[in-house]
Write a protein that holds these residues in place. Structure first.
Motif, mmCIF file in Angstrom:
data_model
loop_
_atom_site.group_PDB
_atom_site.id
_atom_site.type_symbol
_atom_site.label_atom_id
_atom_site.label_comp_id
_atom_site.label_asym_id
_atom_site.label_seq_id
_atom_site.Cartn_x
_atom_site.Cartn_y
_atom_site.Cartn_z
ATOM 1 N N UNK A 1 0.846 -1.196 0.000
ATOM 2 C CA UNK A 1 0.000 0.000 0.000
ATOM 3 C C UNK A 1 0.875 1.237 0.000
ATOM 4 N N UNK A 2 0.621 2.142 -0.936
ATOM 5 C CA UNK A 2 1.403 3.366 -1.019
ATOM 6 C C UNK A 2 0.984 4.335 0.076
ATOM 7 N N UNK A 3 1.950 5.186 0.457
ATOM 8 C CA UNK A 3 1.663 6.236 1.435
ATOM 9 C C UNK A 3 1.705 5.740 2.856
ATOM 10 N N UNK A 4 1.991 4.458 3.092
ATOM 11 C CA UNK A 4 2.230 3.951 4.429
ATOM 12 C C UNK A 4 1.004 3.695 5.249
ATOM 13 N N UNK A 5 -0.205 3.606 4.682
ATOM 14 C CA UNK A 5 -1.405 3.490 5.493
ATOM 15 C C UNK A 5 -2.064 2.129 5.299
ATOM 16 N N UNK A 6 -2.351 1.444 6.419
ATOM 17 C CA UNK A 6 -3.070 0.181 6.398
ATOM 18 C C UNK A 6 -4.290 0.317 7.279
ATOM 19 N N UNK A 7 -5.436 -0.092 6.795
ATOM 20 C CA UNK A 7 -6.670 -0.031 7.577
ATOM 21 C C UNK A 7 -7.117 -1.441 7.915
ATOM 22 N N UNK A 8 -7.302 -1.721 9.197
ATOM 23 C CA UNK A 8 -7.815 -3.014 9.620
ATOM 24 C C UNK A 8 -9.315 -2.946 9.876
ATOM 25 N N UNK A 9 -9.713 -2.153 10.857
ATOM 26 C CA UNK A 9 -11.118 -2.106 11.244
ATOM 27 C C UNK A 9 -11.422 -0.694 11.707
ATOM 28 N N UNK A 10 -11.982 0.079 10.845
ATOM 29 C CA UNK A 10 -12.196 1.488 11.174
ATOM 30 C C UNK A 10 -13.335 1.687 12.159
ATOM 31 N N UNK A 11 -14.084 0.649 12.437
ATOM 32 C CA UNK A 11 -15.238 0.786 13.336
ATOM 33 C C UNK A 11 -14.932 0.409 14.786
ATOM 34 N N UNK A 12 -13.716 -0.073 15.036
ATOM 35 C CA UNK A 12 -13.420 -0.582 16.383
ATOM 36 C C UNK A 12 -12.107 -0.012 16.888
ATOM 37 N N UNK A 13 -12.119 1.245 17.322
ATOM 38 C CA UNK A 13 -10.933 1.857 17.909
ATOM 39 C C UNK A 13 -10.824 1.459 19.370
ATOM 40 N N UNK A 14 -9.623 1.150 19.856
ATOM 41 C CA UNK A 14 -9.444 0.751 21.247
ATOM 42 C C UNK A 14 -9.772 1.889 22.208
ATOM 43 N N UNK B 1 4.806 -3.521 19.815
ATOM 44 C CA UNK B 1 3.761 -3.918 20.746
ATOM 45 C C UNK B 1 2.723 -2.802 20.837
ATOM 46 N N UNK B 2 1.448 -3.199 20.749
ATOM 47 C CA UNK B 2 0.366 -2.225 20.897
ATOM 48 C C UNK B 2 -0.876 -2.966 21.373
ATOM 49 N N UNK B 3 -1.493 -2.455 22.418
ATOM 50 C CA UNK B 3 -2.659 -3.099 23.014
ATOM 51 C C UNK B 3 -3.937 -2.619 22.361
ATOM 52 N N UNK B 4 -5.029 -3.319 22.669
ATOM 53 C CA UNK B 4 -6.342 -2.780 22.363
ATOM 54 C C UNK B 4 -6.944 -3.198 21.046
ATOM 55 N N UNK B 5 -6.655 -4.391 20.574
ATOM 56 C CA UNK B 5 -7.302 -4.840 19.344
ATOM 57 C C UNK B 5 -6.439 -4.609 18.129
ATOM 58 N N UNK B 6 -7.016 -4.871 16.953
ATOM 59 C CA UNK B 6 -6.243 -4.814 15.725
ATOM 60 C C UNK B 6 -5.792 -3.389 15.422
ATOM 61 N N UNK B 7 -4.489 -3.184 15.254
ATOM 62 C CA UNK B 7 -3.971 -1.841 14.985
ATOM 63 C C UNK B 7 -4.046 -1.499 13.500
ATOM 64 N N UNK B 8 -3.773 -0.255 13.198
ATOM 65 C CA UNK B 8 -3.635 0.220 11.822
ATOM 66 C C UNK B 8 -2.396 1.095 11.767
ATOM 67 N N UNK B 9 -1.394 0.651 11.055
ATOM 68 C CA UNK B 9 -0.094 1.305 11.092
ATOM 69 C C UNK B 9 0.138 2.184 9.865
ATOM 70 N N UNK B 10 0.801 3.292 10.093
ATOM 71 C CA UNK B 10 1.411 4.061 9.015
ATOM 72 C C UNK B 10 2.785 4.506 9.497
ATOM 73 N N UNK B 11 3.692 4.743 8.563
ATOM 74 C CA UNK B 11 5.097 4.971 8.913
ATOM 75 C C UNK B 11 5.659 6.153 8.129
ATOM 76 N N UNK B 12 6.639 6.811 8.732
ATOM 77 C CA UNK B 12 7.292 7.948 8.085
ATOM 78 C C UNK B 12 8.771 7.957 8.433
ATOM 79 N N UNK B 13 9.511 8.719 7.654
ATOM 80 C CA UNK B 13 10.938 8.935 7.886
ATOM 81 C C UNK B 13 11.156 10.441 7.929
ATOM 82 N N UNK B 14 11.769 10.930 9.015
ATOM 83 C CA UNK B 14 11.972 12.373 9.187
ATOM 84 C C UNK B 14 13.441 12.655 9.449
#
Length: 557
Positions: free
Chosen positions: A11-24, A469-482
């Protein structure tokens, strides 16, 4: 290790969506309104922070001009440089013996910070006008190469180049409020040089843009042909320039509105780069002033220029509606830009006179930052500080997602009992994203290395692996380099933000709430220069507890 593949797609732009309806749910209950961020005074800088640069995940170096700071070197002389420990909130003196006043800095590809230029010396300090200073991270201090530059430079700009060396460009040959033909230095040079000595090369553009051409704004132009092309802005003009041929490639339309270079100081960035649009570069310039007058109101506009467009035109906006001269622009982890510091009126320079009749050439400090979202094209005012930050103030992103803000000294020497005193107070601004209800990720390792013990070597086009490591259900990661750059006089030299493509995410089924995340680093050194940078990760809108310090370079042959 047992792993479960969560996502296997590019996926371009570093964004992955797992479940947008269930935020921890929130991990921590917080009192008060944090939706606009918070400010905290945490310590003292030791020396006024005319310059600043991040040297590791928890240490920042400050550099001042010659003045009577209370922090002393071991020989009893007032220090003009200090290392600030972000954990202890303490400053220790560093060893500089030449005048750094209004110099510049940039990072070599090997991870070494180089600073160049300055002003005349005094009884305790030698001249810095033709000096190159090198911050040696192995000893945590400076060494100085006096007189090696072929010409004197005061208010030059420096830039990390794709080649791994640094560019030193422009400035004047003597201290001045407004640049003049007699002292103008319309040339550039390199450190380290290709030969045995540094040489100056002509740059006619800086002869044509007097008088408002000090600290010219300079950025590397992304491309895939390996061409050493830079973008320059001075006065109200902008060009692209090929360092290989020494020729102008293209001249852009004149910028509407105010002047943006010292002393009518604005600030600039290249907006976040992404593979989504093939790393198309857009230049943004904000603030400044129309006139060299104490009472002149600062500029309440920004211009954005698509550097790759065939018929490039300036897109103007109102800078959030607030006039601001001498703002600082700092990238946050999520690609938004924090504009902070500055004054509503006047220009960069020292007060005139003293006592009750002193005239402050920059007045009416702007105490609140604004947050710019380059995708929504919106400005949002955030919580106000109580500390005026005008001439000689700085801000920089800290790897834990906060912003360090310090400095301000609109006078020639240390003065404490005046309207706008020499400022040593260090503030930490916590942006709103640190108060999200979303759990923050914790990066355990990168390429099996524990993070932030030392810079981890990485390479262009490399897919690197993070254990997270991240708690609270399925995460959605995006990444950057600064790349955090070198900050002085509203210029963050070399600052760069690049979105990273998240390639895969696996769940480690042997460890609770642990994930394996792979990200693709940028394709070449024209996208982001080699040298020290930080990899950042977010879970939805919440940044990791710390970015990962890396040393980015070409893969060894």
């Amino acid at each position: 290790m047992n792993v479960k593949l969560i996502l296997s797609t590019f996926l371009f732009g570093g964004l992955i969506i797992f479940n947008v309806n269930a935020l921890p749910a929130s991990l921590i209950e917080r009192d008060g309104d944090t939706s606009l961020g918070t400010w905290q005074i945490v310590g003292e800088s030791g020396v006024n922070a005319m310059h600043a640069f991040l040297v590791s995940a928890r240490k920042v170096v400050f550099v001042d001009k010659l003045e009577g700071n209370a922090l002393k070197r071991p020989d009893g002389i007032s220090a003009i440089s200090a290392e600030y420990d972000l954990d202890k909130n303490e400053a220790r003196p560093l060893s500089i013996y030449t005048n750094t006043f209004c110099s510049a800095g940039a990072w070599l590809g090997n991870g070494t910070l180089v600073e160049a230029g300055g002003d005349n010396g005094d009884a305790n300090f030698r001249s810095g006008r033709q000096t190159v200073r090198v911050y040696d991270q192995s000893i945590g201090d400076w060494y100085e190469l006096e007189g090696i530059m072929p010409s004197m430079r005061w208010y030059p700009t420096m830039l990390s180049l794709p080649s791994g060396n640094v560019l030193v460009v422009g400035g004047s040959k003597a201290a001045t409020g407004i640049n003049k033909e007699a002292i103008n230095n319309p040339t550039y040079t390199y450190y380290p040089p290709s030969g045995t000595v540094m040489e100056d090369y002509p740059l006619q553009f800086l002869a044509e843009t007097l008088p408002n051409n000090l600290y010219p704004m300079v950025h590397v132009m992304p491309n895939f042909e390996g061409k050493p092309i830079i973008f320059l802005h001075a006065n109200q003009r902008s060009i692209s320039f090929d360092l290989g041929s020494g020729k102008v490639v293209f001249e852009y339309p004149k910028l509407p509105g105010a002047f943006r270079n010292y002393p009518l100081t604005g600030t600039s960035v290249i907006l976040p780069l992404s593979s989504i649009d093939n790393y198309n570069a857009r230049f943004m310039i904000c603030g400044g002033n129309k006139a060299y007058e104490i009472t002149s109101e600062g500029e309440a506009s920004c211009g954005i220029l698509d550097l790759m467009a065939e018929n490039a035109e300036w897109e103007m906006n109102d800078f959030g509606g607030t006039p601001r001269v001498m703002p600082d622009a700092t990238f946050l982890v999520d690609g938004t830009i924090l504009f902070v510091n500055g004054a509503r009126t006047g220009f960069a320079g020292y007060r005139k006179g003293g006592g009750a009749n002193a005239l402050w050439v920059n007045e009416n400090p702007v105490l609140f930052p604004v947050l710019y979202d380059s995708y929504a094209k919106t400005f949002k005012p955030l919580a106000s500080s109580i500390v005026p930050r005008m001439y000689h103030s700085v801000s920089t992103l800290v790897p834990d997602g906060t912003v360090l803000v310090t400095g301000s000294n609109p006078q020639g020497g240390v003065s404490l009992n005046v309207k706008y005193p020499t400022e040593y107070r260090v503030e930490i601004f916590s942006p709103p994203y640190l108060f999200s209800n979303t759990p923050r990720p914790n990066i355990i390792s990168l390429q099996t290395f524990e993070i932030n013990k030392e810079r981890i070597k990485v390479y262009y086009q490399q897919i690197v692996t993070l254990i997270v490591q991240v708690a609270g259900g399925e995460p959605s990661f995006k990444a950057s380099l600064i790349h955090h750059g070198f900050i002085t006089h509203s210029q963050n030299m070399g600052q760069r933000f690049v979105w990273l493509d998240v390639v895969n995410v696996w769940m480690d089924t042997t460890v609770t709430d642990q994930y394996i995340v792979t990200v693709l680093l940028p394709p070449n050194s024209n996208i982001i220069a080699p040298g020290p940078s930080f990899i950042y990760l977010m879970n939805y809108d919440a940044p990791a507890y710390s970015g990962v310090e890396v040393l980015l370079n070409e893969q060894p042959a």
